[in-house]
Each structure stands twice: as structure tokens, then as C-alpha cells.
Design an enzyme around this catalytic site. Sequence first.
Site, mmCIF file in Angstrom:
data_model
loop_
_atom_site.group_PDB
_atom_site.id
_atom_site.type_symbol
_atom_site.label_atom_id
_atom_site.label_comp_id
_atom_site.label_asym_id
_atom_site.label_seq_id
_atom_site.Cartn_x
_atom_site.Cartn_y
_atom_site.Cartn_z
ATOM 1 N N SER A 1 7.879 8.290 1.231
ATOM 2 C CA SER A 1 6.634 8.370 2.026
ATOM 3 C C SER A 1 6.807 9.059 3.373
ATOM 4 O O SER A 1 5.809 9.377 4.019
ATOM 5 C CB SER A 1 6.058 6.980 2.238
ATOM 6 O OG SER A 1 5.416 6.562 1.063
ATOM 7 N N LYS B 1 4.862 12.208 3.710
ATOM 8 C CA LYS B 1 3.396 12.254 3.802
ATOM 9 C C LYS B 1 2.867 12.922 5.072
ATOM 10 O O LYS B 1 1.943 13.723 4.995
ATOM 11 C CB LYS B 1 2.824 10.840 3.610
ATOM 12 C CG LYS B 1 2.996 10.366 2.161
ATOM 13 C CD LYS B 1 2.657 8.897 1.958
ATOM 14 C CE LYS B 1 2.881 8.518 0.488
ATOM 15 N NZ LYS B 1 2.838 7.088 0.241
ATOM 16 N N TYR C 1 3.662 15.955 -6.061
ATOM 17 C CA TYR C 1 3.828 14.774 -5.192
ATOM 18 C C TYR C 1 5.209 14.132 -5.419
ATOM 19 O O TYR C 1 5.912 13.799 -4.466
ATOM 20 C CB TYR C 1 2.695 13.781 -5.465
ATOM 21 C CG TYR C 1 2.887 12.443 -4.783
ATOM 22 C CD1 TYR C 1 2.678 12.291 -3.417
ATOM 23 C CD2 TYR C 1 3.302 11.325 -5.508
ATOM 24 C CE1 TYR C 1 2.875 11.063 -2.789
ATOM 25 C CE2 TYR C 1 3.502 10.098 -4.890
ATOM 26 C CZ TYR C 1 3.287 9.971 -3.529
ATOM 27 O OH TYR C 1 3.489 8.760 -2.910
ATOM 28 N N TYR D 1 2.805 1.232 6.675
ATOM 29 C CA TYR D 1 2.028 0.503 5.660
ATOM 30 C C TYR D 1 1.204 -0.603 6.324
ATOM 31 O O TYR D 1 0.708 -0.418 7.432
ATOM 32 C CB TYR D 1 2.926 -0.089 4.570
ATOM 33 C CG TYR D 1 4.034 0.806 4.085
ATOM 34 C CD1 TYR D 1 3.759 2.082 3.594
ATOM 35 C CD2 TYR D 1 5.358 0.380 4.094
ATOM 36 C CE1 TYR D 1 4.772 2.893 3.125
ATOM 37 C CE2 TYR D 1 6.375 1.196 3.619
ATOM 38 C CZ TYR D 1 6.079 2.445 3.145
ATOM 39 O OH TYR D 1 7.074 3.237 2.687
ATOM 40 N N VAL E 1 10.133 4.258 0.989
ATOM 41 C CA VAL E 1 10.790 3.184 0.230
ATOM 42 C C VAL E 1 12.279 3.428 -0.017
ATOM 43 O O VAL E 1 12.969 2.558 -0.532
ATOM 44 C CB VAL E 1 10.116 2.889 -1.140
ATOM 45 C CG1 VAL E 1 8.842 2.102 -0.977
ATOM 46 C CG2 VAL E 1 9.924 4.130 -1.940
HETATM 47 N N1 GLN Z 1 7.345 8.069 -4.104
HETATM 48 C C1 GLN Z 1 6.955 6.760 -3.667
HETATM 49 C C2 GLN Z 1 5.710 6.286 -4.392
HETATM 50 O O1 GLN Z 1 4.800 7.011 -4.518
HETATM 51 C C3 GLN Z 1 6.720 6.773 -2.202
HETATM 52 C C4 GLN Z 1 6.244 5.444 -1.693
HETATM 53 C C5 GLN Z 1 6.784 5.039 -0.382
HETATM 54 O O2 GLN Z 1 7.790 5.556 0.111
HETATM 55 N N2 GLN Z 1 6.181 4.034 0.159
HETATM 56 O O3 GLN Z 1 5.634 5.189 -4.850
#
Ligand code: GLN
Length: 305
Positions: free
Chosen positions: A61, A64, A189, A241, A259
Site C-alpha cells: 500500500s 498508493k 495494481y 488505514y 502490509v
Molecule cells: N497488495 C495489498 C492488497 O491489496 C496491499 C494492501 C496493503 O498494503 N494494505 O491487499
Amino acid sequence: MQLLLNNLVEKNRQWTKHGKVANYIPELGKMDSDRLGIVVVDTGRKIYRAGDYQTKLTMQSMSKPIALLLALLDNGEEKVFRKVGKEPTGDPFNSMIKLETLNPSKPLNPMINAGAIAVTSLIKGISKEEKFFRILDLFRKISKNPNLDINMDVYLSEKKTGDRNRSIAYFLRDIGILEGDVEEILDLYFKQCSIEVTCEDIANMGMFLANQGIDRESGKSIAPMHLTQIVKTFMITCGMYDASGEFAINVGIPSKSGVSGGIMCAVPNKMGIGVIGPSLDIKGNSIAGVKLLEDLSEEFKLSIF
Ligand code: GLN
């Protein structure tokens, strides 16, 4: 600074025992849970490294905000924010509950999976290869690392198991947010999430945002200041988050976690910080990484508030 960083890493390493490595992407489950490392770069081009800063990780993430910047450069604000909102959700990053309950429906912000998938679908390119190359190229430029590339094992692992993101994406097409080939958008993605980096790469990306979109070596502008401000605002309001409010109070630095246990921080006009700590708390943030940043922010009064 160097001594303090070494001490703070060792002081906070114990927290890694209180969390868990993400394993819903099976390949991420292989990361060492007791790792903790940090790199800090400042505007004076000084760089400080401590702990397991050499451990590689994937952007997840943390990609993003950068993908958002590219989509904004490609399409302008009006078009991007027609597809995705500007408000925090209070829900987990992979939640889809509000997609059905809000009317008119669109993902609440670009830092949750639904919003990020919508953003990635807006990135321009004549082929899927060109789209990915444009993403990778921006990551390489702002990390100052021309060798960045995908971690194939992580990419394939998420592509194979990413049914929740698949559900979100098909739902988004149903409500008219996604246009085109859903599998192709998801593939892009998953690839952007699988770009492999080190803490130093993340710190440089944070520095680029902290420095208002200007490359600090050449002095050249890569993105307009206004767009980097939008990105940093999302990082402070939605970047951690559904723990973003607490993090804003305790740390107060625009940050984005992933994550894989990474956290990318941009201290406006001062510093870029990259953290790795794969052991996560229940909200999906690096458990020891957050504690480390709390201490660092307190020590150097880094909160923007
Ligand atoms: N690739 C992960 C997902 O889409 C990214 C999520 C994250 O880092 N929170 O679930």
C-alpha cells in the site's frame, strides 16, 4: 541522530513479538517477523541508517500515494476525484462495505484498496506494458534507484490469491467506477504493489514528497507542489488505514504503511523516512515501526501540528 536511531531501533524491537506477519498474500508470510530497520534522509542530503535497513520488502500500500500522484498528473484533479472521494473510512483497508451503502457510490479515498484500484485504472499508456513501465519509471525516479523492479514471487502470489481485490474490482465496474478490462487493471495494481524496495528507497520517496515534488539533487520539479500536497494530505488523513487518527495524534507525520511492514513518511520540508518491520498490529500497520516513529517524532519534534 545516528546513535539515537540505533538506540530507538533496539528499544522498540521487542514490539515485533506482539504482532504478526501478513499471510493473506502467502509469499509475504515468509518475511522475518523480528526485523526492524529505518533510514532517514534530510534536506541537507544526510542519511542515517539503523537496524535491519537492508532487508528488502515490497511496496504494497505504500505504492498508493505514488500511483495517485501519477493518476493526478495524467488526468487532473477533476477526473480523478469523480472516481474516488477524499474522506477517511474508519474501515479496514480491504473493506467493501461502504461501496454498497453510500449513494452515489464511489470508493471513499485513494488509500484504501477500492480507491487505489480505481486510481490505478486511470494511469495512461497505450498498452498494459507501457502503463506499468510508467509507474515503475516514476518509482525509480523518485527513489533515485534505477534498478527497482517487481518481486515476481510476491506478484504471482497475490495474483493467485487476491480474490477480495478481485471482488472489489468487479463491484467497481458494476457501479461504473472502473471501465475496461478488470483483470488487466488488477494485474497492474498487483504489479505496483509488488515493486521491491529497501528502506532507503522508501526514505527517498518520502523525501521527494517532503520536498514538494522537487528532486533535491537536480532542483528539477517532477510534480507540481499542489499535487504533492494533496498526496500528503491523504497520507495524514487515511495513510495508516483505520488507525490514521491515532497515528496523527501520536506521530503527526504524513505517512503511508503497507502490509509488507513498511512505512513511508514525509516530514514536510525536512525529511524522508523509510521503516521496515513486517510484524503487524491488528490494523495492518508495522507494530514496532509505529512505536519507533512515535519515539523519533517525540525526540525531534517532527509532528506537523
Ligand atoms: N497488495 C495489498 C492488497 O491489496 C496491499 C494492501 C496493503 O498494503 N494494505 O491487499
